[in-house]
Design a protein around this motif. Structure first.
Motif, PDB file in Angstrom:
ATOM      1  N   ASP A 114      24.190 -11.436   7.697  1.00 57.47           N
ATOM      2  CA  ASP A 114      22.926 -11.977   7.189  1.00 57.47           C
ATOM      3  C   ASP A 114      23.166 -12.951   6.036  1.00 57.47           C
ATOM      4  O   ASP A 114      22.400 -13.898   5.843  1.00 57.47           O
ATOM      5  N   ASP A 133      23.296 -20.303   8.169  1.00 61.29           N
ATOM      6  CA  ASP A 133      22.907 -20.330   9.579  1.00 61.29           C
ATOM      7  C   ASP A 133      23.946 -21.050  10.434  1.00 61.29           C
ATOM      8  O   ASP A 133      24.264 -20.613  11.547  1.00 61.29           O
ATOM      9  N   VAL A 167      13.845  -7.848  11.351  1.00 62.49           N
ATOM     10  CA  VAL A 167      15.026  -7.021  11.084  1.00 62.49           C
ATOM     11  C   VAL A 167      15.640  -7.325   9.718  1.00 62.49           C
ATOM     12  O   VAL A 167      16.146  -6.433   9.041  1.00 62.49           O
ATOM     13  N   ARG A 168      15.592  -8.581   9.301  1.00 60.59           N
ATOM     14  CA  ARG A 168      16.249  -8.974   8.053  1.00 60.59           C
ATOM     15  C   ARG A 168      15.815  -8.143   6.848  1.00 60.59           C
ATOM     16  O   ARG A 168      16.666  -7.712   6.059  1.00 60.59           O
ATOM     17  N   PRO A 173      24.221 -13.714  16.506  1.00 62.28           N
ATOM     18  CA  PRO A 173      22.782 -13.969  16.554  1.00 62.28           C
ATOM     19  C   PRO A 173      22.142 -13.928  15.172  1.00 62.28           C
ATOM     20  O   PRO A 173      22.564 -13.160  14.302  1.00 62.28           O
ATOM     21  N   THR A 174      21.166 -14.765  14.969  1.00 59.07           N
ATOM     22  CA  THR A 174      20.381 -14.719  13.740  1.00 59.07           C
ATOM     23  C   THR A 174      19.474 -13.498  13.794  1.00 59.07           C
ATOM     24  O   THR A 174      18.734 -13.330  14.761  1.00 59.07           O
ATOM     25  N   PRO A 175      19.555 -12.613  12.796  1.00 55.30           N
ATOM     26  CA  PRO A 175      18.699 -11.418  12.830  1.00 55.30           C
ATOM     27  C   PRO A 175      17.231 -11.808  12.918  1.00 55.30           C
ATOM     28  O   PRO A 175      16.783 -12.726  12.214  1.00 55.30           O
ATOM     29  N   PRO A 176      16.469 -11.161  13.779  1.00 54.95           N
ATOM     30  CA  PRO A 176      15.032 -11.456  13.857  1.00 54.95           C
ATOM     31  C   PRO A 176      14.360 -11.262  12.502  1.00 54.95           C
ATOM     32  O   PRO A 176      14.824 -10.475  11.668  1.00 54.95           O
ATOM     33  N   ALA A 177      13.281 -11.992  12.287  1.00 58.28           N
ATOM     34  CA  ALA A 177      12.585 -11.929  10.991  1.00 58.28           C
ATOM     35  C   ALA A 177      12.187 -10.508  10.636  1.00 58.28           C
ATOM     36  O   ALA A 177      12.192 -10.123   9.461  1.00 58.28           O
TER      37      ALA A 177
END
Length: 285
Positions: A245, A249, A264-265, A258-262
């Motif tokens: 995290d 990016d 999940v962050r 993968p970019t953590p979903p909003a």
């Protein structure tokens, strides 16, 4: 001071946490002990660099993020791949890096200088050729600059997110200026002495970065590592998630992470903040 069963339980819990952390950062089989703070260190007590480098969670999260960033440079990756036992002893490599940071930040001045000279001597004997045929040397000032700026930004950003009190903009520049003395002594050039210089250097070096199967293999080893102690597995999971995290990016994308979903962050950051508070509680006098 509170006493009785509750106090005894808290004391045992603290001692247990401290033992686990010290085992993580010190090779006890080789007789290593935690680095003692010296009044004759390279940096003043309470300085930004001592505050940042003294926070366990910030350094664990930032350290993993820094390693993932560093491996995006083909020459740095080749040096690690060709000249270390990283793939079979990841913990050992991370310990050595952590100990170097601790000695140069808190240890006696002569011990810090000796540690720097030892690393320079090791680097002088490391050379090779990248997969595309480009020669490299571990003591190349340009490569050392990439390694340093990756560490400095990752450690600082880890503190700014999980430390007890974020640094001001002036303190951030003080941190970079202090850390620059170690980087320069190791032979790095250029060396950023402020956040703006660090960000400019990252921008300058980004065109040299590349990711391939070996880069992703290192990331798999780092992020997939499982500690021997079952109780440490949740801590490891939180640390790795927080490190991913923390990455920019573009770096996360190069690693194929993968970019953590909003949604999940916040959970990842809450978990890491909880870990930070627990560790500060354990080490508090």
């Amino acid at each position: 001071m509170a006493s009785g069963p509750a106090a005894a339980i808290r004391h045992r819990a603290k001692r247990g946490i401290i033992r686990q952390v010290r085992a993580l950062f010190n090779d006890q089989a080789r007789g290593e002990r935690p680095v003692q703070r010296s009044s004759d260190a390279l940096f003043a007590p309470g300085s930004p660099i001592q505050r940042v480098h003294g926070d366990v969670t910030s350094m664990m999260v930032g350290g993993v993020a820094a390693l993932l960033l560093q491996m995006l440079h083909p020459a740095v990756l080749a040096g690690v791949w060709d000249h270390s036992n990283f793939r079979t002893d990841m913990l050992g490599r991370l310990r050595r890096t952590a100990r170097f940071i601790a000695v140069t930040t808190y240890g006696q001045r002569d011990q810090a200088v000796a540690a720097i000279e030892k690393v320079r001597a090791v680097h002088a004997h490391i050379a090779g050729i990248t997969t595309d045929g480009t020669p490299y040397r571990a003591d190349d000032p340009h490569l050392l600059a990439w390694v340093h700026v990756s560490e400095a930004l990752s450690f600082l950003d880890g503190w700014q997110r999980y430390g007890s009190r974020p640094l001001t903009a002036v303190e951030e520049d003080h941190y970079f200026a202090d850390f620059a003395t170690i980087a320069a002594a190791l032979g790095a050039d250029p060396v950023p002495r402020s956040r703006s210089e660090a960000m400019a250097l990252i921008t300058t070096l980004r065109p040299e970065l590349h990711a391939d199967d070996r880069t992703w293999e290192v990331a798999r080893i780092v992020l997939g590592h499982r500690p021997d102690n079952m109780l440490a597995i949740p801590v490891q999971a939180v640390t790795m998630q927080a490190a991913v995290d923390l990455l920019p990016d573009w770096a996360r994308a190069m690693h194929g992470l993968p970019t953590p979903p909003a949604i999940v962050r916040p959970l990842v950051r809450t978990g890491a903040m909880g870990l930070a508070r627990t560790l500060r509680w354990a080490f508090a006098d």
